[in-house]
Write an enzyme that holds these catalytic residues in place. Structure first.
Site, PDB file in Angstrom:
ATOM      1  N   ARG A 244      -3.863  48.664  24.961  1.00 37.41           N
ATOM      2  CA  ARG A 244      -4.427  48.149  26.208  1.00 37.41           C
ATOM      3  C   ARG A 244      -5.193  46.879  25.862  1.00 37.41           C
ATOM      4  O   ARG A 244      -5.784  46.779  24.771  1.00 37.41           O
ATOM      5  CB  ARG A 244      -5.411  49.160  26.839  1.00 37.41           C
ATOM      6  CG  ARG A 244      -4.764  50.337  27.521  1.00 37.41           C
ATOM      7  CD  ARG A 244      -3.985  49.949  28.781  1.00 37.41           C
ATOM      8  NE  ARG A 244      -3.335  51.092  29.416  1.00 37.41           N
ATOM      9  CZ  ARG A 244      -2.078  51.474  29.189  1.00 37.41           C
ATOM     10  NH1 ARG A 244      -1.312  50.793  28.347  1.00 37.41           N
ATOM     11  NH2 ARG A 244      -1.577  52.514  29.829  1.00 37.41           N
ATOM     12  N   GLU A 273      -4.149  41.959  33.681  1.00 45.38           N
ATOM     13  CA  GLU A 273      -2.701  41.705  33.667  1.00 45.38           C
ATOM     14  C   GLU A 273      -2.252  41.322  35.057  1.00 45.38           C
ATOM     15  O   GLU A 273      -2.530  42.080  35.993  1.00 45.38           O
ATOM     16  CB  GLU A 273      -1.946  42.972  33.230  1.00 45.38           C
ATOM     17  CG  GLU A 273      -2.059  43.212  31.752  1.00 45.38           C
ATOM     18  CD  GLU A 273      -1.427  44.524  31.305  1.00 45.38           C
ATOM     19  OE1 GLU A 273      -0.776  45.193  32.130  1.00 45.38           O
ATOM     20  OE2 GLU A 273      -1.592  44.875  30.144  1.00 45.38           O
ATOM     21  N   HIS A 292       3.820  43.522  29.864  1.00 40.61           N
ATOM     22  CA  HIS A 292       3.658  44.987  29.788  1.00 40.61           C
ATOM     23  C   HIS A 292       4.991  45.714  30.050  1.00 40.61           C
ATOM     24  O   HIS A 292       5.138  46.440  31.040  1.00 40.61           O
ATOM     25  CB  HIS A 292       2.568  45.464  30.757  1.00 40.61           C
ATOM     26  CG  HIS A 292       1.959  46.764  30.326  1.00 40.61           C
ATOM     27  ND1 HIS A 292       0.645  47.090  30.511  1.00 40.61           N
ATOM     28  CD2 HIS A 292       2.497  47.847  29.699  1.00 40.61           C
ATOM     29  CE1 HIS A 292       0.398  48.296  30.028  1.00 40.61           C
ATOM     30  NE2 HIS A 292       1.520  48.774  29.530  1.00 40.61           N
TER      31      HIS A 292
HETATM   32  O1  LIG Z   1       2.828  54.394  28.488  1.00 39.74           O
HETATM   33  C1  LIG Z   1       1.924  53.569  28.639  1.00 39.74           C
HETATM   34  O2  LIG Z   1       0.787  53.893  29.042  1.00 39.74           O
HETATM   35  C2  LIG Z   1       2.195  52.154  28.348  1.00 39.74           C
HETATM   36  O3  LIG Z   1       1.366  51.321  28.635  1.00 39.74           O
HETATM   37  C3  LIG Z   1       3.458  51.774  27.687  1.00 39.74           C
HETATM   38  O4  LIG Z   1       3.559  50.409  27.501  1.00 39.74           O
END
Ligand SMILES: O=C(O)C(=O)CO
Length: 328
Positions: A244, A273, A292
């Site tokens: 993250r 984001e 993402h």
């Molecule tokens: O699975 C998740 O939480 C993700 O952010 C994968 O990129």
């Protein structure tokens, strides 16, 4: 046409930017009646007692006290993906609602993105593509060099199922693997991928050519990588973040990249984001940012929906869920 005998599942929307994928709707409708947030908000009273489950994609719908209070028969929130940092787990379980995520569906595809970013950073692929297509390019320079991946040291911070899948992939690239994790893995698991445990994160940072962040976002991992940690890294090293954005102090990262404290960064996640269009990270050549896409393949997104449905059905039948999440 919805089957009125089926339990009611609340979703954000169908399609759209933050909705359940349209292609998954027929599968969902085999098990549930679907109601979108818009439909719910427009006629809350008629649905409030009927909603038994919510399928959340990332941070949508927003699950706050007000929503929880308005759903007296809610039993479960099934969240897509592995990260549950967008959910207030304590608040939700305080309402007697169970929570699940979909780790089994996502670990391989997210590990793939980690390796893709590592390779792209090492070989400067994005910069290279720009050179290849630029109208200014007259020849390809022999002095334009990247870094070797084979034999390099990879430090994995966070060795859950995604971290371990990354180690398996990195082994195929003959990388030396270090890892740091809250709990050390079993010896046979370490041996299977040739991973060495670093109890101190500092040792991992100092020795690695590539540092990959795979931790969950929690108060403990918030800004885990700041000025001090970046300064411990080699000036030739790259930071890869598939966890993250908030796990890294982004201002310190910008400074480290601008001043050569580290060589480059490749990130599938940022904070926020997307980044504001004038953010300094977007102006740097030694940065790769993807939108993402860790889980975003046709197959994985469908597997997510399958795992999410299994979780909900188990909860509604009072059974153990395949991937239940508990507050710390
Ligand atoms: O699975 C998740 O939480 C993700 O952010 C994968 O990129």
């Amino acid at each position: 046409m919805q089957d009125p005998k089926l339990p009611l599942l609340l979703i954000n929307e169908v399609g759209g930017t933050l909705g359940v994928l349209e292609a998954h709707v027929p599968f969902l409708k085999k098990h549930f009646q679907l109601i979108t947030m818009k439909e719910f908000l427009e006629s809350k009273e008629c649905y409030r007692a009927q909603v038994q489950a919510i399928y959340s994609w990332w941070h949508k719908p927003v699950i706050d006290r007000e929503l929880l209070k308005s759903l007296p028969n809610l039993k479960v929130i099934s969240s897509a993906g592995v990260g549950t940092d967008h959910l207030d787990l304590k608040l939700i379980s305080g309402f007697g609602v169970r929570i699940a995520n979909t780790p089994h569906a996502v670990h391989s595809t997210t590990a793939d993105i980690g390796m893709a970013l590592l390779l792209a950073a090492a070989r400067r692929l994005v910069e290279g593509c720009q050179i290849a297509v630029s109208s200014d390019t007259g020849y390809f320079s022999n002095n334009w060099l990247g870094e070797e991946v084979t034999g390099a040291t990879l430090g994995i911070i966070g060795m859950g199922s995604i971290g371990y899948k990354i180690a398996q992939r990195a082994r195929a690239f003959e990388m030396k693997i270090l890892y740091h994790n809250r709990n050390r893995r079993k010896e046979d698991e370490e041996q299977a991928v040739g991973a060495c445990y670093c109890g101190a994160i500092e040792d991992l940072l100092q020795q690695s050519d590539f540092v990959m962040l795979v931790v969950n976002l929690t108060p403990r991992t918030y800004k885990l990588i700041g000025k001090k940690e970046l300064q411990l890294m080699k000036p030739t090293a790259s930071l890869i973040n598939i966890s993250r954005g908030q796990v890294v102090d982004q201002d310190m990262l910008v400074e480290a990249l601008q001043t050569g404290v580290i060589k480059s960064a490749a990130m599938d996640v940022t904070y926020p984001e997307p980044l504001p269009r004038d953010h300094p990270l977007l102006k740097l050549k030694n940065v790769i940012i993807t939108p993402h896409v860790g889980i975003k393949t046709h197959k994985t997104t469908f597997m997510i929906t399958e795992e999410a449905v299994s979780n909900v059905l188990a909860a509604l039948n009072g059974l153990p869920m395949p991937s239940e999440v508990f507050p710390d």
